[in-house]
Design an enzyme around this catalytic site. Structure first.
Site, PDB file in Angstrom:
ATOM      1  N   TYR A 118       0.859  -1.194   0.000  1.00 19.28           N
ATOM      2  CA  TYR A 118       0.000   0.000   0.000  1.00 19.28           C
ATOM      3  C   TYR A 118       0.887   1.234   0.000  1.00 19.28           C
ATOM      4  O   TYR A 118       1.868   1.305   0.741  1.00 19.28           O
ATOM      5  CB  TYR A 118      -0.877   0.026   1.261  1.00 19.28           C
ATOM      6  CG  TYR A 118      -1.641   1.324   1.411  1.00 19.28           C
ATOM      7  CD1 TYR A 118      -2.939   1.423   0.939  1.00 19.28           C
ATOM      8  CD2 TYR A 118      -1.042   2.455   1.972  1.00 19.28           C
ATOM      9  CE1 TYR A 118      -3.631   2.628   1.027  1.00 19.28           C
ATOM     10  CE2 TYR A 118      -1.728   3.653   2.060  1.00 19.28           C
ATOM     11  CZ  TYR A 118      -3.021   3.738   1.591  1.00 19.28           C
ATOM     12  OH  TYR A 118      -3.698   4.933   1.680  1.00 19.28           O
ATOM     13  N   GLU A 206      -3.763   7.418  -3.972  1.00 20.06           N
ATOM     14  CA  GLU A 206      -3.657   6.167  -3.228  1.00 20.06           C
ATOM     15  C   GLU A 206      -3.448   5.009  -4.204  1.00 20.06           C
ATOM     16  O   GLU A 206      -4.210   4.847  -5.152  1.00 20.06           O
ATOM     17  CB  GLU A 206      -4.946   5.957  -2.429  1.00 20.06           C
ATOM     18  CG  GLU A 206      -4.856   4.826  -1.440  1.00 20.06           C
ATOM     19  CD  GLU A 206      -6.148   4.674  -0.639  1.00 20.06           C
ATOM     20  OE1 GLU A 206      -7.195   4.409  -1.236  1.00 20.06           O
ATOM     21  OE2 GLU A 206      -6.078   4.829   0.592  1.00 20.06           O
TER      22      GLU A 206
END
Ligand code: ADP
Ligand code: MG
Length: 402
Positions: A118, A206
């Site tokens: 991530y 993101e």
């Protein structure tokens, strides 16, 4: 403003961040053509909606079926899945019960994934800096990682005077446990992502997941970008990516009339001038046991038309069981407000209690207009009185129904 995954990938790619090859498709035939053009032996058919959690989401017409992101091994399967997914409603953790209709698909080359990571960038209001967040727990929502294992989130705050430097990016790469040539690749990725973030005035970027592939590459398999609305005036190309079908119709309508409108969950609609007064109005409604249905600031120089539009917007929300208009006429005149309210109330056939509190310029004239309208409008003298009247009226009305 939000954009679709395929648009975010295109932008990030322009800045040098590695992303898979893919083509957007609006029909099963286009999906087939896209897969043929991409070639290879593994494809992914991805629903394009402005919400995450698509992979784990389910289609309303096929609750036991596959999710909104499907990895397939033949071009026929690409077309068959596209046929099923397009025009169907996808429900994910982020869409809520109603879900979103899938109107476009992204056909992407499929990768064999070794690890999912991530990486996110956002503006941290506490430090007034861009913060890079990274975690080895890719694929999971960051909120979930923060909840379950906060120690697994690495945060690096970037000084705006220097911007992101190679050492920041390397710190992230080491933090993710990368080794060898992955470190250089991740560093390049992070610096490209940072440049895209700052140059495009993003609010959030993101990448979840950022993956390591079987061939040792690093690339973004998913991408989410949202932008600072106040900076859109200098990014016409980004504004052009807006997909109105993904936006809340009420908020779009509000933007068209220059109204600041945010929908909330309660049942008392509020129309107020000035953000501060709007907040105070919401507070006092809550103090008297009510729940505001919205935040709505009509602004300082609202016209009769704008007031009418605001009023209609409030009443278009089926949850609204009462309305409180709270206006301080400083720049704005109370008679203009009264005119707008009366005109709109007539037009929409007002059938919920309406409490109006006016104060300021031409207040007597405004109150006179309300009285003369013959409409069942309750007048209030101050904020507390107004909040009390509207919450009581709504409680009585709902009691009557039950
Ligand atoms: P969402 O976050 O909305 O569920 P993603 O784009 O992250 O959507 O896709 C969900 C999952 O599907 C990813 O975590 C990844 O495991 C897999 N996936 C997505 N794109 C690809 C791809 N190009 N190749 C292989 N797997 C993929
Ligand atoms: Mg994802």
């Amino acid at each position: 403003m939000n954009i679709h995954e395929y648009q975010a990938k295109e932008l990030l790619g322009r800045y040098g961040a590695s992303v898979p090859k893919g083509i957007v498709a609006f029909s099963p035939a286009e999906a087939r053509a896209a897969a043929e053009k991409l070639g290879g032996s593994l494809w992914v058919v991805k629903s394009q909606i402005h919400a995450g959690g698509r992979g784990a989401g389910r289609f309303k017409n096929d609750p036991g079926g596959n999710g909104g992101v499907r990895v397939v091994k033949s071009i026929d399967e690409v077309a068959a899945n596209a046929e099923k997914m397009l025009s169907s409603v996808l429900v994910t953790k982020q869409t809520g019960e109603t879900g979103r209709e899938v109107r476009r698909l992204y056909i992407e080359e499929g990768y064999r994934i070794q690890r999912e990571l991530y990486i996110g960038m956002l503006i941290d209001r506490a430090t007034s800096r861009i913060t890079i967040m990274a975690s080895t727990e890719g694929g999971m929502e960051i909120e979930e990682i923060a909840h379950r294992s906060p120690e697994k989130i690495l945060k690096i705050s970037i000084d705006p005077a220097t911007g992101a430097q190679t050492f920041h990016a390397r710190q992230v790469a080491y933090g993710l446990g990368l080794t060898g040539k992955q470190i250089g690749a991740a560093t390049r990725f992070i610096l490209s992502m940072y440049r895209a973030f700052t140059e495009l005035d993003a609010q959030i970027v993101e990448i979840n997941p950022l993956v390591l592939t079987d061939d040792g590459d690093i690339l973004a398999l998913d991408a989410k970008m949202s932008f600072d609305d106040n900076a859109l005036f200098r990014h016409a190309d980004i504004e052009a990516l807006r997909d109105e079908s993904e936006e809340d119709p009420a908020e779009l309508e509000a933007a068209r009339h220059s109204l600041n409108y945010v929908k909330l969950d309660g049942n008392i609609g509020c129309m107020v001038n000035g953000a501060g007064l709007a907040m105070a109005t919401m507070d006092i409604i809550k103090l008297y046991g009510g729940e505001p249905a919205n935040f709505l600031d009509v602004g300082g120089g609202a016209t009769r038309e704008r007031v009418a539009a605001a009023f209609k917007l409030i009443l278009a929300d089926s949850k609204v069981e009462g309305v409180l208009v709270n206006i301080f006429g400083g720049i704005m005149r109370c008679d203009v407000i009264a005119d707008g309210v009366v005109a709109a109330a007539r037009e929409v056939n007002l059938n919920v209690p309406l409490v109006v509190r006016l104060e300021g310029t031409n207040v007597e004239l405004g109150k006179q207009i309300l009285r003369d309208s013959g409409l069942p409008i309750m007048s209030a003298d101050n904020l507390a009185d107004a909040a009390q009247k509207v919450t009581t009226a709504v409680a009585q009305a709902t009691e009557g129904v039950n």
